[in-house]
Write a protein that holds these residues in place. Structure first.
Motif, PDB file in Angstrom:
ATOM      1  N   VAL A 281       0.850  -1.186   0.000  1.00  0.00           N
ATOM      2  CA  VAL A 281       0.000   0.000   0.000  1.00  0.00           C
ATOM      3  C   VAL A 281       0.888   1.240   0.000  1.00  0.00           C
ATOM      4  N   VAL A 282       0.697   2.090  -0.995  1.00  0.00           N
ATOM      5  CA  VAL A 282       1.379   3.382  -1.069  1.00  0.00           C
ATOM      6  C   VAL A 282       0.320   4.446  -0.770  1.00  0.00           C
ATOM      7  N   ALA A 283       0.307   4.898   0.477  1.00  0.00           N
ATOM      8  CA  ALA A 283      -0.714   5.856   0.923  1.00  0.00           C
ATOM      9  C   ALA A 283      -0.121   7.259   0.956  1.00  0.00           C
ATOM     10  N   TYR A 284      -0.856   8.209   0.426  1.00  0.00           N
ATOM     11  CA  TYR A 284      -0.411   9.599   0.412  1.00  0.00           C
ATOM     12  C   TYR A 284      -1.092  10.381   1.533  1.00  0.00           C
ATOM     13  N   GLU A 285      -0.365  11.377   2.049  1.00  0.00           N
ATOM     14  CA  GLU A 285      -0.932  12.325   2.990  1.00  0.00           C
ATOM     15  C   GLU A 285      -0.871  13.689   2.328  1.00  0.00           C
ATOM     16  N   GLY A 286      -1.951  14.058   1.659  1.00  0.00           N
ATOM     17  CA  GLY A 286      -1.924  15.301   0.902  1.00  0.00           C
ATOM     18  C   GLY A 286      -1.151  15.150  -0.392  1.00  0.00           C
ATOM     19  N   VAL A 287      -0.258  16.098  -0.668  1.00  0.00           N
ATOM     20  CA  VAL A 287       0.431  16.177  -1.965  1.00  0.00           C
ATOM     21  C   VAL A 287       1.903  15.779  -1.814  1.00  0.00           C
ATOM     22  N   GLY A 288       2.312  14.774  -2.574  1.00  0.00           N
ATOM     23  CA  GLY A 288       3.729  14.472  -2.728  1.00  0.00           C
ATOM     24  C   GLY A 288       4.422  13.873  -1.532  1.00  0.00           C
TER      25      GLY A 288
END
Length: 295
Positions: A281-288
């Motif tokens: 799982v590659v989870a983002y928190e907002g941008v970038g």
């Protein structure tokens, strides 16, 4: 001196949440571009890039970033002083999605509008920044924009009580995407499933859940609670934080809601459904920015 314009794209990203009559509490991430107009100063500049990147970014972060933005003209919203010093009660009494909070006053941004939009936040920020610009800078124009995401994404709101910085605030959020792999093959179906599951969600840690007798809310809030309201509360360096949200717009996780542990939470949920598959799982928190979990 000659009038010129100076621009800085991608100056910062503001991660915050706001109250919406249609969607409840909404986590958001907006990229900020800035355009300054003015005369050249003694250094033959409109403004030094270093000042733009440091000072103006700091003003924007202080005004909105990691806060809950309140549309003070919205008829469903009531703001009042808490019995705790420098704390506020915030009651958003929607018919189907009432949200009630107590937090330190610094956790909120109050904007004179009935609806939080990119335009209303832009006007608010521009008015604050203009008061702190040097005389040669005659105007500032901000552009707030969401990241262009080719795929699915979700909006979530949360708080991190262990954080020394502004992430401790119980109602700030993000607009995030996610990549999910089963046996090294990307699964668009699973990404859609989780983005729909966490669309406009409040994510809370099970260790922060409290009972009605332990929550601190306004008398109005306590008189307007529904049977399915869930209560979360904690102390953090900035003060005490309380929130009541309906069960259908929240999910209680068995961990802190850092992006690292949320990635792991999703991976564990998927692994439990099919123990034979390797999950990433590659989870983002907002941008970038974000975290990767493998099970």
């Amino acid at each position: 001196m000659k009038n010129m314009q100076l621009f800085v794209n991608d100056l910062t990203v503001i991660d915050f949440s706001y109250l919406c009559s249609d969607r409840g509490v909404v986590g958001e991430s907006w990229i900020v571009d800035v355009l300054l107009s003015g005369d050249l100063n003694a250094e033959s500049m409109v403004l030094d890039f270093g000042i733009v990147k440091k000072q103006i970014k700091a003003i924007i972060d202080d005004c909105v970033d990691h806060k809950l933005v309140l549309p003070v003209q919205n008829p469903a919203l009531s703001i009042s002083g808490s019995s705790r010093s420098k704390h506020l009660y915030v009651d958003f009494n929607l018919a189907d999605n009432a949200i009630f909070l107590q937090s330190p006053s610094e956790a909120f941004a109050q904007i004179d509008t009935d609806k939080i939009t990119e335009n209303s936040v832009t006007r608010y920020l521009e008015s604050v920044i203009k008061q702190q610009l040097p005389e040669n800078v005659q105007d500032i124009e901000l552009t707030l924009r969401a990241e262009n995401i080719d795929g699915f994404y979700y909006h979530y709101t949360h708080g991190l009580k262990k954080h020394d910085g502004n992430c401790q605030r119980i109602a700030h959020g993000h607009r995030s995407t996610i990549n999910i792999y089963e046996n090294d093959v990307r699964s668009i179906a699973l990404e859609q499933q989780w983005c729909e599951r966490w669309q406009d969600i409040y994510l809370a840690s099970d260790c922060d859940q409290v009972t009605l007798s332990d929550i601190e809310l306004s008398e109005f809030a306590k008189n307007n609670l529904k049977p399915d309201h869930q209560f979360f509360s904690y102390y953090a360096p900035q003060g005490r934080f309380d929130i009541a949200v309906r069960a259908n717009v929240s999910e209680v996780v068995d961990c802190d809601s850092t992006v690292e542990l949320l990635a792991d939470y999703i991976a564990r949920q998927l692994k439990a459904q099919n123990s034979d598959n390797n999950i990433k799982v590659v989870a983002y928190e907002g941008v970038g920015k974000g975290a990767i979990a493998r099970v």
